[in-house]
Design an enzyme around this catalytic site. Structure first.
Site, PDB file in Angstrom:
ATOM      1  CE  LYS A  22      -7.988  -5.099  -9.771  1.00 12.51           C
ATOM      2  NZ  LYS A  22      -7.346  -3.827  -9.352  1.00 12.51           N
ATOM      3  CG  ASN A  23      -4.920  -5.717  -7.014  1.00 13.11           C
ATOM      4  OD1 ASN A  23      -5.217  -5.167  -8.074  1.00 13.11           O
ATOM      5  ND2 ASN A  23      -5.641  -5.586  -5.924  1.00 13.11           N
ATOM      6  NE  ARG A  91      -4.022   4.507  -6.095  1.00 10.61           N
ATOM      7  CZ  ARG A  91      -3.195   5.490  -5.774  1.00 10.61           C
ATOM      8  NH1 ARG A  91      -3.344   6.652  -6.367  1.00 10.61           N
ATOM      9  NH2 ARG A  91      -2.247   5.315  -4.905  1.00 10.61           N
ATOM     10  CB  CYS A 115     -10.437   6.290  -7.696  1.00 13.03           C
ATOM     11  SG  CYS A 115     -10.034   5.459  -6.169  1.00 13.03           S
ATOM     12  NE  ARG A 120      -6.565   3.988  -4.358  1.00 17.90           N
ATOM     13  CZ  ARG A 120      -6.834   3.013  -5.227  1.00 17.90           C
ATOM     14  NH1 ARG A 120      -7.904   3.061  -5.977  1.00 17.90           N
ATOM     15  NH2 ARG A 120      -5.991   2.014  -5.360  1.00 17.90           N
ATOM     16  N   PRO A 121      -3.375   9.585  -2.842  1.00 22.01           N
ATOM     17  CG  PRO A 121      -2.409  10.599  -0.999  1.00 22.01           C
ATOM     18  CD  PRO A 121      -3.640   9.866  -1.435  1.00 22.01           C
ATOM     19  CB  VAL A 122       1.544   8.914  -5.882  1.00 22.81           C
ATOM     20  CG1 VAL A 122       0.529   7.977  -6.524  1.00 22.81           C
ATOM     21  CG2 VAL A 122       1.565  10.265  -6.601  1.00 22.81           C
ATOM     22  CG  ASP A 123       1.773  11.319   0.154  1.00 25.43           C
ATOM     23  OD1 ASP A 123       0.997  10.450  -0.329  1.00 25.43           O
ATOM     24  OD2 ASP A 123       1.859  11.533   1.363  1.00 25.43           O
ATOM     25  CG  LEU A 124       3.243   7.490   1.561  1.00 23.08           C
ATOM     26  CD1 LEU A 124       2.558   6.277   2.196  1.00 23.08           C
ATOM     27  CD2 LEU A 124       3.984   8.290   2.619  1.00 23.08           C
ATOM     28  CG  ASP A 303      -8.686  -4.849  -2.557  1.00 24.11           C
ATOM     29  OD1 ASP A 303      -7.651  -5.135  -3.183  1.00 24.11           O
ATOM     30  OD2 ASP A 303      -9.005  -3.692  -2.246  1.00 24.11           O
ATOM     31  CB  ILE A 325      -7.149   0.427   3.765  1.00 20.16           C
ATOM     32  CG1 ILE A 325      -6.827  -0.797   4.620  1.00 20.16           C
ATOM     33  CG2 ILE A 325      -6.102   0.664   2.677  1.00 20.16           C
ATOM     34  CD1 ILE A 325      -5.476  -0.753   5.313  1.00 20.16           C
ATOM     35  NE  ARG A 395     -10.644  -0.278 -13.019  1.00 19.61           N
ATOM     36  CZ  ARG A 395     -10.109   0.628 -12.202  1.00 19.61           C
ATOM     37  NH1 ARG A 395     -10.853   1.568 -11.676  1.00 19.61           N
ATOM     38  NH2 ARG A 395      -8.828   0.595 -11.920  1.00 19.61           N
TER      39      ARG A 395
HETATM   40  C1  EPZ Z   1      -3.405  -1.499  -3.937  1.00 24.54           C
HETATM   41  O1  EPZ Z   1      -3.737  -0.135  -4.143  1.00 24.54           O
HETATM   42  C2  EPZ Z   1      -4.472  -2.293  -4.675  1.00 24.54           C
HETATM   43  N1  EPZ Z   1      -4.418  -1.992  -6.107  1.00 24.54           N
HETATM   44  C3  EPZ Z   1      -5.856  -1.950  -4.117  1.00 24.54           C
HETATM   45  O2  EPZ Z   1      -6.804  -2.785  -4.790  1.00 24.54           O
HETATM   46  C4  EPZ Z   1      -5.870  -2.291  -2.627  1.00 24.54           C
HETATM   47  O3  EPZ Z   1      -7.114  -1.929  -2.078  1.00 24.54           O
HETATM   48  C5  EPZ Z   1      -4.744  -1.530  -1.916  1.00 24.54           C
HETATM   49  O4  EPZ Z   1      -3.469  -1.839  -2.532  1.00 24.54           O
HETATM   50  C6  EPZ Z   1      -4.653  -1.880  -0.439  1.00 24.54           C
HETATM   51  O5  EPZ Z   1      -4.447  -3.252  -0.293  1.00 24.54           O
HETATM   52  C7  EPZ Z   1      -3.481  -2.614  -6.858  1.00 24.54           C
HETATM   53  O6  EPZ Z   1      -2.678  -3.396  -6.377  1.00 24.54           O
HETATM   54  C8  EPZ Z   1      -3.476  -2.293  -8.324  1.00 24.54           C
HETATM   55  P1  EPZ Z   1      -1.857   1.637  -1.049  1.00 24.54           P
HETATM   56  P2  EPZ Z   1      -2.671   1.031  -3.732  1.00 24.54           P
HETATM   57  O7  EPZ Z   1      -0.754   2.395  -1.706  1.00 24.54           O
HETATM   58  O8  EPZ Z   1      -1.311   0.604  -4.101  1.00 24.54           O
HETATM   59  C9  EPZ Z   1      -2.751   5.815   1.072  1.00 24.54           C
HETATM   60  C10 EPZ Z   1      -8.768  -3.279  -5.977  1.00 24.54           C
HETATM   61  O9  EPZ Z   1      -9.971  -3.209  -5.679  1.00 24.54           O
HETATM   62  N2  EPZ Z   1      -1.529   6.258   0.359  1.00 24.54           N
HETATM   63  O10 EPZ Z   1      -1.524   0.536  -0.107  1.00 24.54           O
HETATM   64  O11 EPZ Z   1      -3.194   2.303  -4.265  1.00 24.54           O
HETATM   65  C11 EPZ Z   1      -3.880   5.624   0.075  1.00 24.54           C
HETATM   66  O12 EPZ Z   1      -4.532   6.852  -0.144  1.00 24.54           O
HETATM   67  C12 EPZ Z   1      -7.823  -2.147  -5.585  1.00 24.54           C
HETATM   68  O13 EPZ Z   1      -8.240  -4.242  -6.586  1.00 24.54           O
HETATM   69  C13 EPZ Z   1      -1.038   7.532   0.610  1.00 24.54           C
HETATM   70  O14 EPZ Z   1      -1.599   8.285   1.403  1.00 24.54           O
HETATM   71  O15 EPZ Z   1      -2.836   1.009  -2.153  1.00 24.54           O
HETATM   72  C14 EPZ Z   1      -4.773   4.627   0.748  1.00 24.54           C
HETATM   73  O16 EPZ Z   1      -5.626   5.296   1.662  1.00 24.54           O
HETATM   74  C15 EPZ Z   1      -8.540  -1.022  -4.867  1.00 24.54           C
HETATM   75  N3  EPZ Z   1       0.071   7.962  -0.068  1.00 24.54           N
HETATM   76  C16 EPZ Z   1      -3.788   3.745   1.512  1.00 24.54           C
HETATM   77  O17 EPZ Z   1      -2.563   4.516   1.628  1.00 24.54           O
HETATM   78  C17 EPZ Z   1       0.728   7.155  -0.969  1.00 24.54           C
HETATM   79  O18 EPZ Z   1       1.746   7.589  -1.544  1.00 24.54           O
HETATM   80  C18 EPZ Z   1      -3.503   2.426   0.812  1.00 24.54           C
HETATM   81  O19 EPZ Z   1      -2.838   2.712  -0.367  1.00 24.54           O
HETATM   82  C19 EPZ Z   1       0.212   5.860  -1.206  1.00 24.54           C
HETATM   83  C20 EPZ Z   1      -0.912   5.428  -0.532  1.00 24.54           C
END
Ligand code: EPZ
Length: 416
Positions: A22-23, A91, A115, A120-124, A303, A325, A395
């Site tokens: 999926k990911n 998301r 969620c 899970r912001p997107v600031d980065l 995960d 995480i 999902r």
């Molecule tokens: C991906 O989510 C996966 N989803 C998640 O899988 C997985 O848990 C996660 O990576 C970590 O491995 C998909 O690939 C679709 P991140 P993502 O950006 O991209 C913080 C599942 O169960 N963060 O690495 O959202 C964030 O809040 C799902 O299949 C910021 O603060 O993960 C989190 O605490 C769940 N600002 C941490 O970083 C940002 O701009 C990890 O986020 C981006 C992230």
């Protein structure tokens, strides 16, 4: 809403094929906005999130259809808006930001919102895209992004964000000049996305390491690309074999991306033997307690945190699970407790007292991987477990009951 009814206590035996990831599939499907030509994907899993992504791609003007494990996309006149009613359910929709800015120079994407597992912001993502010349406004729950052509930049992520690395990879492949991503995510799914883009003619190196270099090219061509196997689904089925004391053959198991998981599972006493592309899993003896901390890849994946916690409950001794995480990824604890678990939370660490005999009971799924841990506990439990709100499970797992039943599990889906 559907629910699952499981009568536990049966050791699982037989062979199960691991589906496409999926990911990996989600970012790669969004990346199909980038080439000028049609693309075909193989080994695409049949999941709710994939169906949501296909609907969203069609709304964005990238004609997409998906059937029998394959997806075909054909670029058309792009529309910049990803509507809230779709984005709020997934998301990962934010992954259309990079491709839309790269191809169209504008994007209007509903903010994904938090969620169950955290803000899970997107600031980065935003900060890095601004370095490439994009401008953003946040208004009415939407991110409005515009740019007059993206240009290469030197970017350092404060955190190795998976989605952020993927969005920037997709933004950089058609940008002017070179982009360097430092402290990039190294997950195998990020590498799969990079490999797809390279097969379409992108110039990328360093994928799988913390520093990825992308030199912008003028255009990308079409291709046929097989999605990698799902290491999280594989880990879930290894746990299913172990928690029921059975023996499974996992077909097309992506062992190469699972070192941290297989090491910890071996420490717990799970026997795993690689047979070519397959992995044979058995668990004759008693599981042993372990200590786990979730980390960005190549560390132990968050995960598989919930699923591993279900294993810890039945292992001998006291285990600890530290989640680094996400800030709220222990929603499964209260539900596992309803099944007899003995877990104490101290900040981001769960102390799991083992030796528990799960007893069936009604429980509620809260997020995708928490649901999987409840299925595992139900498979081991004495008596009947009823899991409600299993749309969370759908999902990320292809009709899990259809995969488990041939292995001996007494499991049915009931429409409520
Ligand atoms: C991906 O989510 C996966 N989803 C998640 O899988 C997985 O848990 C996660 O990576 C970590 O491995 C998909 O690939 C679709 P991140 P993502 O950006 O991209 C913080 C599942 O169960 N963060 O690495 O959202 C964030 O809040 C799902 O299949 C910021 O603060 O993960 C989190 O605490 C769940 N600002 C941490 O970083 C940002 O701009 C990890 O986020 C981006 C992230």
């Amino acid at each position: 809403m559907d629910k699952l009814i499981i009568e536990g206590g049966v050791p699982l035996r037989g062979a199960v094929r691991i589906s496409g990831s999926k990911n990996a599939a989600l970012p790669i499907l969004f990346a199909s906005i980038l080439p000028d030509e049609p693309v075909t994907f193989l080994n695409v899993p049949n999941l709710r999130d994939i169906h949501t992504t296909v609907r969203l791609l069609n709304i964005l003007g990238c004609e997409t259809e998906c059937s029998d494990g394959a997806a075909h996309t054909r670029p058309g006149a792009l529309n910049p808006e990803a509507p809230y009613d779709l984005v709020k359910t997934m998301r990962a929709s934010v992954l259309c930001l990079g491709p839309l800015l790269a191809r169209l120079g504008k994007a209007k994407v509903a903010l994904p919102g938090g969620c169950a597992i955290g803000a899970r912001p997107v600031d980065l993502h935003i900060a890095a895209l601004e370095k490439m010349g994009a401008k953003f406004e946040l208004e009415g729950g939407y991110i409005y992004g515009t740019c007059r052509g993206l240009r290469g930049a030197h970017i350092h992520f404060d955190f190795p964000t998976v989605g952020g690395t993927e969005n920037l990879l997709m933004a950089a492949v058609l940008a002017k000049g070179e982009t360097v991503l430092e402290n990039a995510a190294r997950e195998p799914e990020v590498v799969d996305l990079a490999q797809f883009l390279v097969r379409c003619g992108a110039d990328i190196e360093g994928q799988g390491t913390s520093v990825i270099r992308i030199r912008g090219v003028k255009e990308l061509h079409g291709c046929t690309y097989p999605i990698m196997a799902d290491r999280i689904e594989a880990g879930t089925f290894i746990a299913a074999a172990a928690i029921t004391g059975g023996e499974l053959l996992l077909k097309q198991c992506p062992v190469e991306g699972m070192d941290a998981v297989l090491t910890k599972f071996a420490d717990m006493g799970i026997e795993m033997i690689q047979e070519g592309e397959n992995l044979r899993v058995a668990c004759e003896g008693q599981l042993q307690a372990v200590d786990v901390t979730t980390q960005p890849y190549p560390g132990f994946p968050t995960d598989l945190q919930a699923q591993t916690m279900a294993l810890m409950c039945v292992a001998l001794g006291t285990s600890t699970m530290k989640e680094t995480i996400f800030e709220n990824r222990f929603m499964h604890v209260q539900e596992l407790t309803r099944l007899g678990a003995d877990i104490r939370l101290s900040g981001n660490t769960a102390i799991v007292r083992g030796g528990v005999e799960f007893k069936g009971a009604p429980v509620m799924a809260s997020d995708l991987r928490a649901s999987a841990s409840l299925v595992l506990a139900g498979l081991a439990a004495d008596g009947v477990t009823e899991i409600q709100r299993i749309y969370h499970l759908d999902r990320g797992y292809e009709r899990i009951e259809d995969k488990l039943r041939p292995l001996g599990a007494r499991i049915v889906r009931v429409k409520e």
